[in-house]
Design a protein around this motif. Structure first.
Motif, PDB file in Angstrom:
ATOM      1  N   SER A  19      85.244-103.978  29.736  1.00 19.82           N
ATOM      2  CA  SER A  19      84.198-103.185  29.094  1.00 19.82           C
ATOM      3  C   SER A  19      84.588-101.713  29.079  1.00 19.82           C
ATOM      4  CB  SER A  19      82.866-103.370  29.828  1.00 19.82           C
ATOM      5  OG  SER A  19      83.002-102.884  31.147  1.00 19.82           O
ATOM      6  N   THR A  22      87.001-101.181  26.210  1.00 19.50           N
ATOM      7  CA  THR A  22      86.385-101.064  24.900  1.00 19.50           C
ATOM      8  C   THR A  22      85.685 -99.724  24.783  1.00 19.50           C
ATOM      9  OG1 THR A  22      84.487-102.226  25.763  1.00 19.50           O
ATOM     10  CG2 THR A  22      86.049-103.508  24.451  1.00 19.50           C
ATOM     11  N   LEU A  65      83.652 -99.557  15.546  1.00 14.54           N
ATOM     12  CA  LEU A  65      82.300-100.114  15.547  1.00 14.54           C
ATOM     13  C   LEU A  65      81.406 -99.359  14.577  1.00 14.54           C
ATOM     14  CD1 LEU A  65      81.712-100.530  19.362  1.00 14.54           C
ATOM     15  CD2 LEU A  65      81.872-102.375  17.705  1.00 14.54           C
ATOM     16  N   SER A 101      78.899-107.860  16.315  1.00 14.65           N
ATOM     17  CA  SER A 101      79.489-107.774  17.640  1.00 14.65           C
ATOM     18  C   SER A 101      78.412-107.372  18.639  1.00 14.65           C
ATOM     19  CB  SER A 101      80.629-106.759  17.589  1.00 14.65           C
ATOM     20  OG  SER A 101      80.697-106.045  18.766  1.00 14.65           O
ATOM     21  N   GLN A 103      77.521-105.468  22.124  1.00 15.55           N
ATOM     22  CA  GLN A 103      78.033-104.471  23.065  1.00 15.55           C
ATOM     23  C   GLN A 103      77.088-104.435  24.255  1.00 15.55           C
ATOM     24  OE1 GLN A 103      80.931-102.765  22.759  1.00 15.55           O
ATOM     25  NE2 GLN A 103      81.295-103.935  20.896  1.00 15.55           N
ATOM     26  N   ALA A 106      74.802-101.186  24.773  1.00 11.18           N
ATOM     27  CA  ALA A 106      74.178-100.636  23.575  1.00 11.18           C
ATOM     28  C   ALA A 106      72.885 -99.925  23.940  1.00 11.18           C
ATOM     29  CB  ALA A 106      73.889-101.752  22.596  1.00 11.18           C
ATOM     30  N   TYR A 112      75.621-103.858  16.437  1.00  8.29           N
ATOM     31  CA  TYR A 112      76.963-103.392  16.101  1.00  8.29           C
ATOM     32  C   TYR A 112      77.665-104.346  15.156  1.00  8.29           C
ATOM     33  CZ  TYR A 112      76.507-100.145  19.966  1.00  8.29           C
ATOM     34  OH  TYR A 112      76.081 -99.173  20.788  1.00  8.29           O
TER      35      TYR A 112
END
Lengths: 466, 778
Positions: A19, A22, A65, A101, A103, A106, A112
Motif C-alpha cells: 500500500s 502504491t 488514478l 480500482s 484504494q 480513499a 477510483y
C-alpha cells in the motif's frame, strides 16, 4: 503457533509495503495542466478532461488514478481514456485501459479508476491524456414538481476543481448549459459566465484531494428519457434472419408534472406549454431492417415512421401520449435483420454473432439493460466477448416445437448510455443438421397421423361380423 | 346419368364413392379455410387486437385463467369492477369460451408453441366458425344429403350475420356458441335418425358445452321440446324420438346445473319448463304406445277414455299449482331478456338498461338484407324442399327457421341464430334446384342422344346442345351434382329412408326444358356470386372495425384515431393501481382490461341501482356529482367525447339513457328537465339543467378554445354554454383527438376561516393542496 504468528506478521508487512508503494507512486505523479469541459446540455452529463501528467518521481510509473467523489461514482456510466501523442495537426489517440480500482486509503469514500499507460512513464516525462466520463441521473430537478406551462430547472452539483489524488498545477473547468438561462451558480473566484458557458478557474497549484463544491442551477428542457428497464431479445434463426424484440419501460426522469394536463394548451401553445415534455423518440436501427413493429400490451401504436438507409435505419416514433415529468409508458419494438450481416464463422469453426450492445434510442439512459441472445436449438459452448464488464448468465428457452430448448446467453448491465452502443460477440458451435430437426418432426407427425387413419379405416374392430 | 345411376354396386361405383368422399372432404377443408380466412380482414386491415367491449372482458378472464388455473378461476372474486360491490366472476360468467381458449392456449404452450393469450383469443372465433360450417354440413347432411350439406356449409362459412360476431378479434361467447348450437342440433337429428344412445349421450354433452358457452342455450332447450311435441302431435312418435329426447333432458339438465352461472336455474326458471312438460308428455305417449301394443283395440279405447278423464283432472291441478307458483314471482319466473323476447315491448317499458343497448333493438328490413342477403329469398324455397318429403329431420329445420325468424325480429342480435337456419334452408334449396336442373339437362341430353341413335335425321341440333350442355356441365355443378348423388348413396344407408326412390321417380316427373334449365342454372350461379361478393364486402368493410381504434379515409390519406387506447394506456401507467375510475358502463370492461383500474360499473349490467347512481352523477350538477363520486371513492372520471372529430357514439349522445336509467332509480332526475320541447339539444336553446350537468361540463370544458366557436361536429351546432370553469374536477388528461377526457376529483378543502372567499381563489391553485394531501399516503 509461533510460526503462524510469524507468517501473519510477514503478511501484514507485505500488505503495508504494497500500500505504501502504491501511495508513493501516487505522490510521484503530478498534473501539470487540467482542463475539464462538462456538457450539461442533455440529461446525460458528459465530461471531457484533458490532463497533462508528469512523472516527478524516480521510478517509471505504469498507471495513474482518476478519482471521483462518492456522489458521482454511483452515477458514473462510463470512463474512457486516450493518450495523445504527436503535435497539433498529427495527433494520434491511443486508447488506454481503464479499470475500476479500490484504494484502501480513499478519503470520504471516493471512487477510483486506474488508467494504465501504454508505456510506463519514465521519470521527468509527461503525457497528455484525454479522459471522457459520463454521468447519468446527475441533474436534479428543482423545483421538483412543475406545471404544464413551466420550464424545467435543474441543479448540477460538482466541484470547481478536479478531484485528484495528485497535485494539480493549473486547472480550469467549463460548464456548458443548454440555454443562456442560468438561475444561479456558486462562485468560486475566479468564476464567470459568458452565454452558455460558465468558467471556473484557472486555479493554480491545488493540493491532492482539493474539493470546492459548486451548484449550477439552470434551465434544461431536453427530453429526460430514461428507460427504467430494457429487455432486448436477439433470436438467431439459421434459416436466415435475426429477430430482435425490445421491451421498453420508459419514463420521463425530469421534474414531476403536477396538476392539470390541458390538451388545448398543449396543442395550441406548443412552444410554451409542456416544454420539458417529449412525445417523439428516435431509434437508430441497423440497416436492411425489415418487419418492424411498434406496439404495447394493448395493441399497435400507429405513430411511427421508418427511414431505411445504407448505414443505418431510423425509426421515429411517438409514445401513445406525450410524456410529462414522472409519466411512464411501456412499448415493444421488434424487427428483423438478415442473418448474413451479423453472423460469421470464426477461423476455429465456431460461429459468432456480432451485434451492437446498448439501447437503440438516442440520448437515453437505460437503468437496467438485459440483453438475451437466443441461440438456435442444439448450439453448444456459448461465450460472450464484450469490451466492458457485464453480468453474464445462461438460460434455456423453449420456443416453437423445441424439445431440448434453446440456450440463451443473458447479458445484464446497469446504467447504460449511448456510448455503450459498441459491437459485442457471442461465440457458439452449431451443427447445421439441427436445422432439420423440427421440419422432420412435423413431417413424421403428419406421416403418423395419416398412417393411423389409414390403419383405422382398414381395421375392423367389430367382434361380430355385420 | 340414368346409365350411371343404374350401375350395379360394383367396383366403379365404389371407386366413385371413394372419390366422392375424398372430394367432399377436400371441399370441406376448403370451406373451413374460407370460413377462417374471410374473418381475417380485421387483422389485415387493422391489427390483431381484441375488439369492442365484451371481448375485452372475456380476454381478461382468459388471462386470469391461463395465469391462475381453473380452480382459482371458479373462485375468482373480481374486486376491480363494480366497486365497492365486486363481482364473483367464476359464478356469473358463461365459462365455455374462456375455457376453450384457455385450453387451446395451454395445449399450444405444452408443445412449446409460445403463442400469447391474446393471439389465441383473437383467432378463436375464426377457428370456431370453420368448425361451425363443418357442423352445418353434418346437420344438413342428416336432413337432405351431403350435397345440400356442402352448399349449406359454404353458405354459412361466409354469412355476414355470423361474420359480424366472429371476425378475428371478436372474442365473444357467440363465437363458439354458434358452433355448439349447430352441433347440438346435428347430434339431436343424428340421434333422431339413428336412434343410437351413443349419439344421445354426445348430444347431452354438446348441449352442456352450449350451456357453458352462451345464454342462448335456452333456445335449444325450448326448440327441441317444441319439435318433439310437433312430432307427437303429427303422429310421428317413434322410439328414436324418445331416445333423442329423454336422455337429453335428463343428462342435459344435470349437466347444465353443473355450470355455476346456471345452477338451479336449470330446473327453477320458466325458460326450462317447456322441456319438462314435454318430457312428461313424451312419457305418457310412450306409455300409451306401449299399452296400445299389449292391449286389443277395444280394450285400448276403454283405457284411453278412463285415463284421459283422470289425467285431465290431474293435469289441471298440476297446471294450477304451477301457474300459482310462477305467478307469485314478479317476472313470472322469466329473466328480463327472455321476457323482452316474448313481449317485444317489455324492455322499453320496464328495463331501460336492456333497451339502451343497440343490439337489443328490433332489426330493420335493410339489416335482414345486409345480414343474410340472398338467403332471405332462398329460404322459402328451402322450406318447400323440406316438405317434399317431410321427415323428422326436415320438420326440425323448418321449425328452427320459423322460430329463429320470430326471435330475430325481436332482437337484432338474435339474427345470429337465424343465420345458420337460413343457411341450411338455402343450402337445401340450392342443392335441390341444382339437382333438378342438372338432372333435367342430363335427361334431355341422354334422350336426345337416344333419339340420335334411333333416327339419324335430326343431327342438326345435337352438336350445339352438346356444346352448351358441356359448358354448363363443366361449371361447378359437375362437382355439385356428383356430390349430391353421393349424398343420395349415403342416404340410402339408413334403412328407413324412403326418399331415394321417390326422388328418382320425381326426377322423371320434374324434367324441365333444356334451355330453361341452363338459364336457371346460370341465374343460380349468378345469385351465388352476388352472395359471395356481398359477404366479402361485408366482411371487409362493414364488420371488421375493432371499434377501439377508428380510421377514416380522407383525401390526404388515412387517419387513425387511437384515442381510447391512448387514454387507457395513460391510466394504466400514470395513476395509482388502486384508483377508481368512473365512466358510463360501456367503457367498464375496456377500462379494467386495458387500463387495469377499478371501475364502478361495467358492461355486465347486473346491478341497475349502481348504474343508475353513475347515471345520476353524470346528470347532476357538479357539486352533487362530486359528492356522489366521492362517496363511491372515485378518483377519476372518464368521458368519451366525439365533438372534435365527429365520433357519433359518444357520451353526449348516450346521455339521455343515463338520465333515464338514473331517473328510474332516483326520481329527482327527470328526463323532461333535459329536453327543450321534447327535443334533446346542447346548443343555446338547451335547458339550464342540461347545460349545468356534469356530463355537459366534462365534455365541453375548454372546448371553445379549440376553434373559438365551440362547434360540435356530431350535433352540428355550436354549444350552448361556452366559457365555464370547473370547481370540483380538474382535467388531468385529454387524448389527442379529444375523444377521451379524464378528470380528477379535487380533494375536499380544509375548513378554514373565510371559506367562501378562499374557495374562489383556490380554484386555480387547488392543485398544490392536493399533492400535499396525497403525499402522506404514498
Amino acid at each position: 503457533m509461533a510460526a503462524r504468528n510469524w507468517i501473519f506478521a510477514v503478511a501484514v508487512a507485505v500488505a503495508v509495503f504494497l500500500s505504501l508503494s502504491t501511495f508513493s507512486s501516487a505522490q510521484d505523479l503530478q498534473i501539470v495542466n487540467a482542463e475539464r469541459r462538462i456538457d450539461l446540455s442533455s440529461h446525460i452529463v458528459k465530461a471531457f478532461l484533458t490532463l497533462k501528467v508528469e512523472n516527478i518521481g524516480k521510478d517509471p510509473a505504469a498507471d495513474m488514478l482518476l478519482a471521483f467523489p462518492p456522489t458521482q461514482i454511483k452515477n458514473l456510466a462510463m470512463v474512457q481514456a486516450l493518450a495523445v501523442t504527436g503535435k497539433k495537426k498529427k495527433k494520434i489517440y491511443l486508447p488506454l485501459d481503464v479499470k475500476p480500482s479500490e484504494q484502501p486509503d480513499a478519503p470520504n469514500d471516493a471512487g477510483y479508476f486506474l488508467v494504465s499507460f501504454a508505456t510506463p512513464l519514465g521519470p521527468g516525462e509527461t503525457v497528455t491524456l484525454e479522459v471522457l466520463y459520463i454521468l447519468t441521473h446527475s441533474l436534479e430537478p428543482f423545483p421538483v414538481e412543475i406545471t404544464q406551462s413551466e420550464s424545467q430547472l435543474v441543479y448540477y452539483r460538482d466541484s470547481a476543481v478536479v478531484l485528484s489524488p495528485y497535485r494539480i498545477k493549473q486547472q480550469t473547468t467549463f460548464f456548458k448549459t443548454p440555454s443562456t438561462r442560468v438561475e444561479s451558480f456558486t462562485s468560486v473566484e475566479p468564476a464567470n459566465r459568458a452565454g452558455k458557458e460558465i468558467k471556473y478557474g484557472p486555479y493554480e497549484d491545488r493540493a491532492p484531494y482539493s474539493y470546492a463544491p459548486v451548484i449550477v442551477h439552470f434551465e434544461n428542457n431536453s427530453p429526460f428519457a430514461v428507460v427504467e428497464e430494457l429487455v432486448r431479445e436477439i433470436e438467431i434463426s439459421h434459416w436466415g434472419s435475426l429477430q430482435i424484440t425490445e421491451n421498453y419501460r420508459l419514463t420521463h426522469g425530469g421534474a414531476r408534472h403536477k396538476g392539470v394536463f390541458s390538451r388545448v394548451e398543449y396543442q395550441s401553445r406548443r412552444s410554451i406549454s409542456g416544454s420539458s415534455s417529449f412525445n417523439a423518440l428516435l431509434a437508430v436501427l441497423p440497416p436492411r431492417v425489415n418487419s418492424v413493429y411498434y406496439r404495447d400490451n394493448i395493441g399497435n401504436i400507429s405513430t411511427s415512421h421508418l427511414r431505411t438507409g445504407f448505414k443505418k435505419s431510423e425509426l421515429e416514433f411517438e409514445p401513445r401520449y406525450p410524456l410529462f415529468g414522472g409519466w411512464k409508458a411501456t412499448f415493444i419494438i421488434g424487427y428483423r435483420v438478415p442473418l448474413e450481416d451479423y453472423l460469421f464463422e470464426a477461423p476455429d469453426g465456431r460461429r459468432y454473432l456480432n451485434f451492437t450492445f446498448g439501447c437503440p434510442l438516442v440520448e437515453t439512459i437505460v437503468n437496467k439493460l438485459t440483453l438475451k441472445v437466443v441461440l438456435p436449438e442444439g448450439s453448444k459452448d456459448p461465450s460472450a466477448v464484450l469490451p466492458f464488464a457485464v453480468n453474464q448468465d445462461l438460460q434455456v428457452k423453449y420456443s416453437y416445437l423445441d424439445i431440448v430448448g434453446r440456450t440463451v446467453v443473458v447479458l445484464q448491465k446497469d446504467n447504460v448510455v449511448p456510448t455503450h452502443n459498441v459491437p459485442f460477440q457471442v461465440y457458439y458451435t452449431f451443427k447445421p443438421i439441427y436445422m432439420l430437426a423440427e421440419p422432420l418432426m412435423l413431417v413424421s407427425a403428419f406421416f403418423f397421423v395419416f398412417v393411423t387413419s389409414l390403419a383405422y379405416v382398414h381395421i375392423d374392430l367389430n367382434i361380430v361380423k355385420k | 346419368m340414368a346409365a350411371v345411376e343404374s350401375l350395379p354396386p360394383g367396383t366403379p361405383s365404389a371407386m366413385r364413392n371413394a372419390f366422392g368422399t375424398v372430394l367432399s372432404a377436400l371441399i370441406l377443408v376448403l370451406i373451413g379455410v374460407l370460413a377462417f380466412s374471410i374473418r381475417l380482414f380485421s387483422v389485415i386491415k387493422y391489427e390483431s387486437v381484441i375488439h369492442e367491449f365484451d371481448p375485452y372482458f372475456n380476454y381478461r378472464v382468459t388471462q386470469f385463467l391461463s395465469k391462475n388455473g381453473i380452480y382459482e378461476f371458479w373462485n375468482w372474486f373480481d374486486d376491480r369492477t363494480w366497486y365497492p360491490l365486486g363481482r364473483v366472476i367464476g359464478g356469473t360468467v358463461y365459462p365455455g369460451l374462456t375455457l376453450t381458449a384457455g385450453t387451446i392456449w395451454w395445449v399450444l404452450n405444452a408443445i412449446n408453441i409460445p403463442l400469447s393469450v391474446e393471439t389465441v383469443c383473437v383467432f378463436t372465433a375464426p377457428v370456431f366458425s370453420a368448425f361451425a360450417s363443418w357442423a352445418t354440413y353434418l346437420l344438413t347432411k342428416e336432413v337432405k344429403g351431403s350435397g345440400a350439406g356442402l352448399a349449406a356449409a359454404a353458405l354459412l362459412a361466409m354469412v355476414p350475420s355470423y361474420i359480424s360476431r366472429s371476425v378475428a378479434g371478436s372474442y365473444d361467447n357467440e363465437a363458439v356458441a354458434i358452433f355448439a348450437l349447430i352441433f347440438t342440433f346435428y347430434l339431436y337429428i343424428k340421434t333422431l335418425n339413428t336412434g343410437s344412445l351413443f349419439y344421445a349421450t354426445l348430444n347431452a354433452i354438446a348441449y352442456f358445452y352450449m350451456v357453458c358457452s352462451w345464454g342462448g342455450y335456452t333456445f335449444i332447450i325450448n326448440l327441441i321440446p317444441m319439435h318433439v311435441l310437433l312430432c307427437i302431435v303429427t303422429g310421428r312418435y317413434s322410439p328414436r324420438l324418445y331416445i333423442a329426447y329423454a336422455p337429453l333432458v335428463v343428462l342435459g339438465t344435470l349437466l347444465a346445473a353443473l355450470v355455476p352461472v346456471v345452477g338451479f336455474n336449470a330446473v327453477l326458471t320458466s325458460e326450462h319448463f317447456a322441456s319438462f312438460l314435454v318430457f312428461i308428455i313424451i312419457h305418457v305417449v310412450a306409455l300409451v304406445y306401449y299399452i296400445k301394443g299389449i292391449l286389443t283395440p277395444k280394450m285400448f279405447k276403454v283405457a284411453v277414455t278412463l285415463v284421459v278423464s283422470i289425467g285431465l283432472v290431474v293435469c289441471l291441478i298440476v297446471v294450477a299449482v304451477l301457474v300459482a307458483l310462477v305467478a307469485s314471482s314478479p317476472t313470472g319466473g322469466w329473466s328480463g331478456r327472455s321476457l323482452s323476447l316474448l313481449d317485444p315491448t317489455y324492455a322499453s317499458k320496464y328495463i331501460p338498461i336492456i333497451a339502451s343497448v343497440s343490439e337489443h333493438q328490433p332489426p330493420t328490413w335493410p339489416s335482414y338484407f345486409m345480414d343474410i342477403n340472398v338467403l332471405a329469398f332462398l329460404v322459402p324455397a328451402g322450406i318447400i324442399a323440406c316438405f317434399s318429403p317431410l321427415s323428422d329431420a326436415s320438420s326440425f329445420v323448418v321449425l328452427y327457421i320459423v322460430m329463429s325468424v320470430y326471435f330475430s325480429g325481436v332482437m337484432v342480435r338474435l339474427m345470429l341464430v337465424l343465420a345458420p337456419a337460413a343457411c341450411i334452408m338455402s343450402g337445401i334449396a340450392l342443392s335441390q334446384a341444382f339437382d333438378v336442373f342438372t338432372g333435367s339437362i342430363k335427361y334431355q341430353l341422354s334422350s336426345k342422344s337416344k333419339d340420335d341413335a334411333e333416327d339419324n335425321t335430326s343431327t342438326k341440333n345435337a352438336p350445339k346442345d352438346d356444346a352448351s350442355s358441356g359448358k354448363a356441365d363443366k361449371g361447378e355443378e359437375v362437382a355439385k351434382e356428383r356430390l349430391s348423388k353421393k349424398g343420395k348413396k349415403k342416404e340410402r344407408e339408413p334403412a328407413e329412408k324412403p326418399s331415394v326412390k321417390s326422388k328418382i321417380v320425381k326426377k322423371k316427373a320434374l324434367v324441365l326444358p333444356l334451355e330453361a334449365s341452363i338459364v336457371a342454372l346460370l341465374l343460380l350461379i349468378m345469385l351465388g356470386a352476388f352472395y359471395v361478393i356481398h359477404c366479402v364486402w361485408a366482411a371487409a368493410e362493414a364488420y371488421s372495425a375493432p371499434s377501439i381504434v377508428l380510421t377514416s379515409q380522407s383525401h390526404d390519406g388515412l387517419h387513425v384515431f387511437d384515442d381510447f387506447r391512448e387514454s387507457y394506456a395513460w391510466l394504466s401507467h400514470n395513476t395509482d393501481v388502486d384508483d377508481k375510475v368512473a365512466s358510463w358502463w360501456d367503457y367498464g370492461y375496456q377500462t379494467t382490461a386495458m387500463a387495469n383500474r377499478t371501475v364502478i360499473v361495467d358492461n355486465n349490467t347486473w346491478n341497475n341501482t349502481h348504474i343508475a347512481t353513475v347515471g345520476t352523477a353524470m346528470s347532476s350538477p357538479e357539486k352533487a356529482a362530486w359528492e356522489i363520486f366521492n362517496s363511491l371513492d372515485v378518483k377519476y372520471v372518464l368521458v368519451v367525447f366525439g365533438g372534435v372529430i365527429g365520433y357519433p357514439s359518444d357520451d353526449i349522445n348516450k346521455f339521455l339513457w343515463m338520465v333515464r336509467i338514473g331517473g328510474g332509480e332516483f326520481p329527482h332526475i327527470k328526463e323532461a328537465d333535459y329536453l327543450r320541447d321534447g327535443q334533446y339539444r346542447i346548443d343555446s336553446e338547451a335547458t339550464p339543467t342540461m347545460l349545468n350537468c356534469l356530463m355537459y361540463k366534462l365534455c365541453y370544458y375548454r372546448f371553445v378554445e379549440t376553434d373559438g366557436k365551440g362547434y360540435d361536429r356530431v350535433r352540428r351546432t355550436e354549444i350552448g354554454k361556452k366559457h365555464f370553469k370547473l370547481t370540483h374536477f380538474e382535467e388531468v388528461f385529454t387524448s389527442h383527438h379529444w375523444m377521451v377526457r379524464i378528470y380528477k376529483l379535487k380533494p375536499q378543502k380544509n375548513r378554514i376561516r373565510g371559506r367562501v372567499k378562499k374557495l374562489k381563489q383556490k380554484t386555480s391553485s387547488g392543485v398544490s393542496s392536493k399533492s400535499v394531501k396525497k403525499n402522506p399516503w404514498m
